[in-house]
Scaffold this motif. Structure first.
Motif, PDB file in Angstrom:
ATOM      1  N   SER A   1       0.837  -1.204   0.000  1.00  0.00           N
ATOM      2  CA  SER A   1       0.000   0.000   0.000  1.00  0.00           C
ATOM      3  C   SER A   1       0.868   1.248   0.000  1.00  0.00           C
ATOM      4  CB  SER A   1      -0.905   0.020   1.238  1.00  0.00           C
ATOM      5  OG  SER A   1      -1.763  -1.091   1.276  1.00  0.00           O
ATOM      6  N   ILE A   2       2.079   1.156   0.560  1.00  0.00           N
ATOM      7  CA  ILE A   2       2.991   2.294   0.664  1.00  0.00           C
ATOM      8  C   ILE A   2       4.353   1.843   0.159  1.00  0.00           C
ATOM      9  CG2 ILE A   2       4.090   3.942   2.225  1.00  0.00           C
ATOM     10  CD1 ILE A   2       1.665   3.463   4.123  1.00  0.00           C
ATOM     11  N   ASN A   3       4.918   2.586  -0.787  1.00  0.00           N
ATOM     12  CA  ASN A   3       6.165   2.184  -1.422  1.00  0.00           C
ATOM     13  C   ASN A   3       7.080   3.390  -1.626  1.00  0.00           C
ATOM     14  OD1 ASN A   3       5.209  -0.696  -2.520  1.00  0.00           O
ATOM     15  ND2 ASN A   3       3.597   0.783  -2.947  1.00  0.00           N
ATOM     16  N   GLY A   4       8.371   3.168  -1.490  1.00  0.00           N
ATOM     17  CA  GLY A   4       9.356   4.197  -1.778  1.00  0.00           C
ATOM     18  C   GLY A   4      10.285   3.747  -2.880  1.00  0.00           C
ATOM     19  N   ILE A   5      10.716   4.686  -3.724  1.00  0.00           N
ATOM     20  CA  ILE A   5      11.647   4.345  -4.810  1.00  0.00           C
ATOM     21  C   ILE A   5      12.863   5.265  -4.810  1.00  0.00           C
ATOM     22  CG2 ILE A   5       9.882   3.298  -6.298  1.00  0.00           C
ATOM     23  CD1 ILE A   5       9.982   5.958  -7.945  1.00  0.00           C
ATOM     24  N   ASP A   6      13.168   5.892  -3.673  1.00  0.00           N
ATOM     25  CA  ASP A   6      14.338   6.770  -3.607  1.00  0.00           C
ATOM     26  C   ASP A   6      15.620   6.046  -3.986  1.00  0.00           C
ATOM     27  OD1 ASP A   6      12.657   8.724  -2.785  1.00  0.00           O
ATOM     28  OD2 ASP A   6      13.594   9.068  -0.834  1.00  0.00           O
ATOM     29  N   GLN A   7      15.691   4.769  -3.693  1.00  0.00           N
ATOM     30  CA  GLN A   7      16.915   4.011  -3.938  1.00  0.00           C
ATOM     31  C   GLN A   7      17.256   3.914  -5.423  1.00  0.00           C
ATOM     32  OE1 GLN A   7      14.033   2.866  -2.845  1.00  0.00           O
ATOM     33  NE2 GLN A   7      13.696   0.685  -3.253  1.00  0.00           N
ATOM     34  N   TYR A   8      16.285   4.212  -6.291  1.00  0.00           N
ATOM     35  CA  TYR A   8      16.517   4.140  -7.736  1.00  0.00           C
ATOM     36  C   TYR A   8      16.908   5.489  -8.340  1.00  0.00           C
ATOM     37  CZ  TYR A   8      14.341  -0.434  -7.247  1.00  0.00           C
ATOM     38  OH  TYR A   8      14.041  -1.718  -6.865  1.00  0.00           O
ATOM     39  N   GLY A   9      17.016   6.515  -7.514  1.00  0.00           N
ATOM     40  CA  GLY A   9      17.504   7.806  -7.979  1.00  0.00           C
ATOM     41  C   GLY A   9      16.603   8.479  -8.997  1.00  0.00           C
ATOM     42  N   ARG A  10      17.199   9.424  -9.742  1.00  0.00           N
ATOM     43  CA  ARG A  10      16.433  10.174 -10.741  1.00  0.00           C
ATOM     44  C   ARG A  10      15.913   9.288 -11.860  1.00  0.00           C
ATOM     45  NH1 ARG A  10      19.544  16.006 -11.584  1.00  0.00           N
ATOM     46  NH2 ARG A  10      19.292  16.737  -9.409  1.00  0.00           N
ATOM     47  N   ASP A  11      16.676   8.269 -12.200  1.00  0.00           N
ATOM     48  CA  ASP A  11      16.202   7.348 -13.240  1.00  0.00           C
ATOM     49  C   ASP A  11      14.924   6.646 -12.780  1.00  0.00           C
ATOM     50  OD1 ASP A  11      18.216   8.031 -14.938  1.00  0.00           O
ATOM     51  OD2 ASP A  11      19.422   6.230 -14.618  1.00  0.00           O
ATOM     52  N   GLY A  12      14.842   6.352 -11.484  1.00  0.00           N
ATOM     53  CA  GLY A  12      13.624   5.745 -10.957  1.00  0.00           C
ATOM     54  C   GLY A  12      12.433   6.670 -11.119  1.00  0.00           C
ATOM     55  N   ALA A  13      12.651   7.970 -10.915  1.00  0.00           N
ATOM     56  CA  ALA A  13      11.573   8.939 -11.117  1.00  0.00           C
ATOM     57  C   ALA A  13      11.136   8.959 -12.577  1.00  0.00           C
ATOM     58  CB  ALA A  13      12.031  10.327 -10.682  1.00  0.00           C
TER      59      ALA A  13
END
Length: 429
Positions: free
Chosen positions: A185-197
């Motif tokens: 339900s809640i997820n973070g993708i900071d670990q993938y950096g700008r490419d993740g965005a």
């Protein structure tokens, strides 16, 4: 934005897995009862309090890195967490629990001439993505508001708050799972950096709505390059107009609060316009208080002549009128009257919040009618354009566009609607 074809396959696979799992979680949340969602929120509040020390410790790493990288005071204030701020985040969860659940609310209900019973009711948006900068409290705000409305979230909080956000997301995920809700339900993708965005902005098959929150550059990038539908949360080039009838006390109190209460946020005052008939009466007192608070003035010589000798004054330029300072700086201009004030605001406003200080009812009505902004105020501080202050519990941002949602975005703004037709065999002739 980097093209997805140019991004390392591991990043593409990782973010795609996150958004796919979020979509599955959203499908389950759509049928989750209010009681179940509130249980998840209570678990979040408890977990934030229990893990406050860990969250603050992670934040200290981000703060130290921000100082080393020359981050300005305004951004450092947004980034900083202490035990009181974590407690405030936990307390805000309780406020969200107390709000009515918008899911299932009937917007329209009627019986058509052919006997079909037609209803339009609120349903969750689905998967909400958010891209924001240096604001770890936003991680909690977006997650809890979205959860109350039955949505899953995918959060990209930026490198400046990476340690803080990683700890907070971990705490939130464990909390909702402990309450029987989907962990995704809640997820973070900071670990993938700008490419993740970039991958998130292209995940149209999985993400239903993307909300950027931050500076003009970030917002413009997301608006221009995202394939996922975007609700724009604009910068806050906020104005206040002191009319000729305004009292000195109201003028001083409202300007000082609007500028100095928390200058690093988007609803703080950035440009002050003063009626020429009120300038000599109110400006010396206003500038005296602003000087005592350490505010730097951007103004021409006529305004500077009314300022204390100790006040730092920079000569104003055309670029200053369009600037969001997010710091103890303020542009000031004397205008001939309400018409020039409105004209100036129309030329430079970001559409966030505009306020008039006046005792003239006609001028107040003229200002409210003529100004095109998400929020317009009469004799109030600009700082009230805030989801918590307006009774939304919290907000995911201040929408400055006009489609779907405008102004502070709370629980209801994170839903969409569904038309339901109930019949007994009607066919169209």
């Amino acid at each position: 934005m980097t093209a997805v074809s140019e991004i390392h396959p591991k990043t593409v696979r990782g973010v795609t897995r996150v958004v796919r799992n979020a979509k599955s979680a959203a499908a389950r949340l759509a049928t989750t009862s209010t009681a179940e969602k509130d249980a998840g929120l209570r678990a979040i509040a408890e977990a934030l309090r229990e893990n406050s020390a860990r969250i603050v410790k992670a934040n200290e790493i981000d703060i130290a890195a921000g100082i080393d990288n020359g981050m300005n005071a305004g951004l450092l204030d947004r980034l900083r967490l202490d035990h009181d701020r974590v407690e405030a985040m936990a307390a805000s969860v309780g406020t969200i629990i107390d709000l009515d659940d918008p899911v299932g609310n009937v917007v329209v209900g009627r019986v058509l001439p052919n006997g079909i019973r037609l209803t339009q009711s609120r349903v969750p948006m689905g998967v909400i993505g958010a891209i924001y900068e240096a604001r770890p409290n936003v991680t909690v705000d977006i997650a809890i508001l979205a959860l109350k409305a039955g949505n899953a979230t995918v959060l990209r909080g930026g490198s400046a708050a990476q340690n803080s956000n990683a700890e907070i997301v971990s705490v939130l995920r464990k909390a909702v799972e402990s309450a029987g809700l989907p962990v995704d339900s809640i997820n973070g993708i900071d670990q993938y950096g700008r490419d993740g965005a970039s991958v998130l902005m292209n995940a149209r098959d999985y993400v239903d709505l993307l909300i950027p929150r931050g500076g003009a550059e970030l917002i413009n990038t997301v608006v221009q390059e995202s394939l996922v539908p975007v609700i724009e949360t604009g910068i806050g080039n906020v104005h206040m107009f002191i009319d000729s009838s305004a009292t000195v006390k109201n003028s001083v109190d409202l300007v000082v609060n609007s500028k100095t209460h928390r200058p690093s946020v988007c609803n703080s005052l950035e440009t002050l316009l003063v009626h020429e008939k009120a300038a000599k009466r109110v400006l010396p007192k206003i500038l005296e208080r602003l000087d005592a608070a350490g505010v730097v003035l951007h103004a021409d010589s006529s305004v500077a002549a009314l300022a204390p000798e100790s006040m730092k004054v920079k000569r104003v330029s055309r670029r200053d009128w369009a600037k969001e300072y997010l710091d103890l700086e303020l542009a000031v201009k004397v205008v001939s009257g309400i018409d020039e004030a409105i004209e100036h605001i129309r030329a430079y406003s970001s559409g966030h919040t505009e306020v008039i200080v006046t005792k003239d009812i006609d001028n107040a009505e003229t200002f409210v009618t003529a100004i095109d902004a998400a929020a317009v105020g009469v004799n109030v501080s600009t700082r009230f354009t805030d989801g918590g202050e307006l009774g939304f519990g919290a907000e995911v941002g201040i929408s400055t566009q006009k489609l779907h949602a405008r102004g502070p975005m709370g629980v209801e703004q994170l839903t969409t609607t569904k038309w339901v037709m109930m019949g007994n065999g009607q066919i169209r002739s």
